[in-house]
Design an enzyme around this catalytic site. Structure first.
Site, PDB file in Angstrom:
ATOM      1  N   ASN A 208      18.855  -9.985   8.349  1.00 65.12           N
ATOM      2  CA  ASN A 208      19.574  -8.230   7.731  1.00 65.12           C
ATOM      3  C   ASN A 208      19.772  -8.050   8.995  1.00 65.12           C
ATOM      4  O   ASN A 208      19.254  -8.354  10.156  1.00 65.12           O
ATOM      5  CB  ASN A 208      19.522  -7.782   6.317  1.00 65.12           C
ATOM      6  CG  ASN A 208      17.939  -7.230   6.906  1.00 65.12           C
ATOM      7  OD1 ASN A 208      17.173  -6.884   7.755  1.00 65.12           O
ATOM      8  ND2 ASN A 208      16.820  -7.613   6.262  1.00 65.12           N
ATOM      9  N   CYS A 273       8.142   0.095   8.017  1.00 63.72           N
ATOM     10  CA  CYS A 273       9.231   0.277   8.273  1.00 63.72           C
ATOM     11  C   CYS A 273      10.584  -0.566   8.265  1.00 63.72           C
ATOM     12  O   CYS A 273      11.850  -0.975   8.522  1.00 63.72           O
ATOM     13  CB  CYS A 273       9.855   0.978   9.284  1.00 63.72           C
ATOM     14  SG  CYS A 273      11.015   1.479   9.873  1.00 63.72           S
ATOM     15  N   PRO A 303       6.248 -11.088  -1.549  1.00 62.29           N
ATOM     16  CA  PRO A 303       5.368  -9.434  -2.096  1.00 62.29           C
ATOM     17  C   PRO A 303       6.626  -8.768  -1.613  1.00 62.29           C
ATOM     18  O   PRO A 303       6.608  -8.559  -0.576  1.00 62.29           O
ATOM     19  CB  PRO A 303       4.514 -10.559  -1.077  1.00 62.29           C
ATOM     20  CG  PRO A 303       4.600 -11.098  -0.022  1.00 62.29           C
ATOM     21  CD  PRO A 303       6.161 -11.929  -0.887  1.00 62.29           C
ATOM     22  N   LYS A 338      10.638   4.482  -5.917  1.00 63.17           N
ATOM     23  CA  LYS A 338       9.508   3.901  -4.761  1.00 63.17           C
ATOM     24  C   LYS A 338       8.196   4.850  -4.725  1.00 63.17           C
ATOM     25  O   LYS A 338       7.343   4.141  -3.918  1.00 63.17           O
ATOM     26  CB  LYS A 338      10.514   3.952  -3.143  1.00 63.17           C
ATOM     27  CG  LYS A 338      11.514   2.168  -4.094  1.00 63.17           C
ATOM     28  CD  LYS A 338      11.884   2.460  -2.350  1.00 63.17           C
ATOM     29  CE  LYS A 338      13.688   1.456  -2.496  1.00 63.17           C
ATOM     30  NZ  LYS A 338      14.526   1.231  -2.959  1.00 63.17           N
TER      31      LYS A 338
HETATM   32  O1  C5P Z   1      12.046  -1.870  -2.541  1.00 62.65           O
HETATM   33  P1  C5P Z   1      12.874  -1.633  -1.277  1.00 62.65           P
HETATM   34  O2  C5P Z   1      12.868  -3.185  -0.130  1.00 62.65           O
HETATM   35  O3  C5P Z   1      13.790  -1.069  -0.417  1.00 62.65           O
HETATM   36  O4  C5P Z   1      11.381  -1.216  -0.370  1.00 62.65           O
HETATM   37  C1  C5P Z   1      11.989  -0.099   1.292  1.00 62.65           C
HETATM   38  C2  C5P Z   1      10.435  -0.438   1.424  1.00 62.65           C
HETATM   39  O5  C5P Z   1       9.502  -0.977   1.296  1.00 62.65           O
HETATM   40  C3  C5P Z   1       9.596  -0.511   2.907  1.00 62.65           C
HETATM   41  O6  C5P Z   1       9.045   0.612   3.351  1.00 62.65           O
HETATM   42  C4  C5P Z   1      10.066  -1.697   2.917  1.00 62.65           C
HETATM   43  O7  C5P Z   1       9.443  -2.348   3.784  1.00 62.65           O
HETATM   44  C5  C5P Z   1       9.246  -2.265   2.055  1.00 62.65           C
HETATM   45  N1  C5P Z   1       8.909  -3.857   1.732  1.00 62.65           N
HETATM   46  C6  C5P Z   1       7.756  -4.295   1.803  1.00 62.65           C
HETATM   47  N2  C5P Z   1       8.114  -5.548   1.486  1.00 62.65           N
HETATM   48  C7  C5P Z   1       8.977  -5.675   0.585  1.00 62.65           C
HETATM   49  C8  C5P Z   1      10.312  -5.581   0.888  1.00 62.65           C
HETATM   50  C9  C5P Z   1      10.307  -3.588   1.088  1.00 62.65           C
HETATM   51  O8  C5P Z   1       7.016  -3.250   2.244  1.00 62.65           O
HETATM   52  N3  C5P Z   1       9.009  -7.215   0.374  1.00 62.65           N
END
Ligand code: C5P
Length: 401
Positions: A208, A273, A303, A338
């Protein structure tokens, strides 16, 4: 509140220099010890005597001081806790980022080993000039903190951005700098940053647009506040802040990020982040797939790294867990969800509709907790990093008292 803080104030050549005298008063009244340096330009606007009267100390102008054996450019930076350049001209910032040292003030910037606050002042066209903007970005990337100028009628009569921030604003920034400094001493933090990638074959991957700039800025702010930081950075993150308290671990996939994060535990702070790929490819090829083979990918869900940390039982769970939410709509509702789904204490919510945020130097965020939403103004990613570090320091203090 600034007792025993030593500030080196560099005054360069702008009409706003007269305001620096007010800044000296604010700083010294708050207990700081201020030492002044004037450039040749600065001398056109304020006299050494004014600076000396207000600071109670000799104002420095020349590289080599005949009355002392000290090397001014080294000594002045070593005995300061913070360097403030107010006003900072376009020329001075240009010298700074090109590493020029042709007078005392610019040589101090070359020899410095202290944090810097810049309060620029100039004509609106100079401010907007792409060459200046490139220099300003470079100065911030090199670690300088910017106090942006204001939009107003400028001394030259033109209207626009360029008027130096008010002394009170610069004073507040100095106070905020010292409030954050050492507030996280002895604490450890893990920050995930940038984009993870999922390999398709030996030459292709899915990913991304995350640049890793925000995560790097958070890591730097936490380290500057005294924390020992492990920055777990995705492959595409090209911003690696250099700080003795930051250890950077490079990973590619979400699975590797998960591993690295858990190996870095225990920690007091976790900030997720990274823009983690939601899906891993289960039928990855080890060779380069030929076009003639066609491409049919199969996925499984990755995960959730933030959740795996936020949901840890105590005492393994870091005391403060921060996640991000980048959404194009229903920002606050999704951020709240979240918070509970991932077991976070704070969600930093970004509106990414219209391509905002990714790869940019600025960010606009809301701090969403269980019982509050604090919408911040648009600011540089460094400034947002500091705001997050400051929120974390306060949250840790609240947990500990
Ligand atoms: O669920 P979503 O991707 O929108 O959530 C974003 C948050 O979750 C961010 O803090 C991102 O770093 C974290 N995240 C994570 N592992 C994932 C997906 C998102 O730590 N597989």
């Amino acid at each position: 509140m600034l007792q025993e803080k030593r500030i080196l104030l560099i005054i360069t050549g702008s009409i706003a220099a007269y305001k620096s005298l007010d800044l000296i008063r604010l700083l010294t009244k708050a207990g700081a010890s201020v030492e002044g340096v004037l450039t040749k330009g600065g001398l056109q606007f304020v006299t050494p005597l004014s600076v000396e009267t207000l600071t109670g100390k000799k104002a420095h102008i020349e590289m080599w001081d005949e009355s002392s054996y000290e090397m001014n450019h080294i000594e002045l930076s070593r005995r300061a806790d913070l360097i403030v350049v107010a006003p900072a001209t376009a020329d001075f910032i240009s010298k700074m980022i090109h590493g020029k040292g042709d007078d005392l003030a610019s040589t101090i910037m070359l020899a410095k080993n202290k944090p810097i606050i810049l309060a620029p002042s100039m004509n609106v066209e100079m401010w907007d000039n792409p060459a200046f903007q490139r220099n300003l970005t470079a100065a911030q990337t090199d670690g300088a903190r910017l106090i942006p100028p204001q939009i107003d009628t400028l001394a030259c009569g033109e209207v626009g951005i360029g008027k130096m921030a008010e002394p009170a604003t610069i004073f507040e920034a100095v106070k905020a700098h010292f409030a954050l400094e050492s507030s996280l001493e002895g604490k450890s933090a893990i920050v995930t940053s940038g984009a993870t990638i999922e390999r398709i074959d030996s030459v292709r991957f899915l990913s991304n647009f995350s640049s890793g700039k925000q995560g790097a800025a958070i890591a730097l702010a936490l380290a500057n506040a005294g924390a020992q930081v492990t920055l777990v950075a995705g492959k595409s993150s090209d911003v690696t802040p250099l700080h003795p308290r930051i250890t950077t671990l490079r990973i590619e996939s979400a699975a590797e990020m998960l591993d690295a994060v858990h190996q870095a535990l225990p920690a007091d702070i976790f900030v997720g982040c990274a823009a983690v790929c939601d899906f891993a490819i289960t039928n990855r090829a080890d060779h380069k797939i030929k076009k003639s083979e066609g491409l049919r990918l199969q996925f499984e869900e990755n995960p959730d790294i933030a959740r795996s940390i936020g949901m840890l039982p105590s005492p393994e769970r870091p005391q403060v867990v921060v996640g991000f939410a980048a959404e194009t709509d229903h920002l606050i509702d999704y951020a709240r969800k979240k918070l509970s789904d991932k077991g976070c204490d704070l969600i930093v919510a970004n509106d990414v509709s219209g391509g905002a945020v990714f790869g940019k130097d600025e960010n606009q965020a809301s701090f969403v907790t269980e019982d509050s939403v604090d919408t911040l103004e648009t600011m540089g990613k460094e400034a947002l990093g500091r705001a997050i570090a400051s929120w974390i320091a306060q949250a840790l203090q609240a947990v500990e008292t």
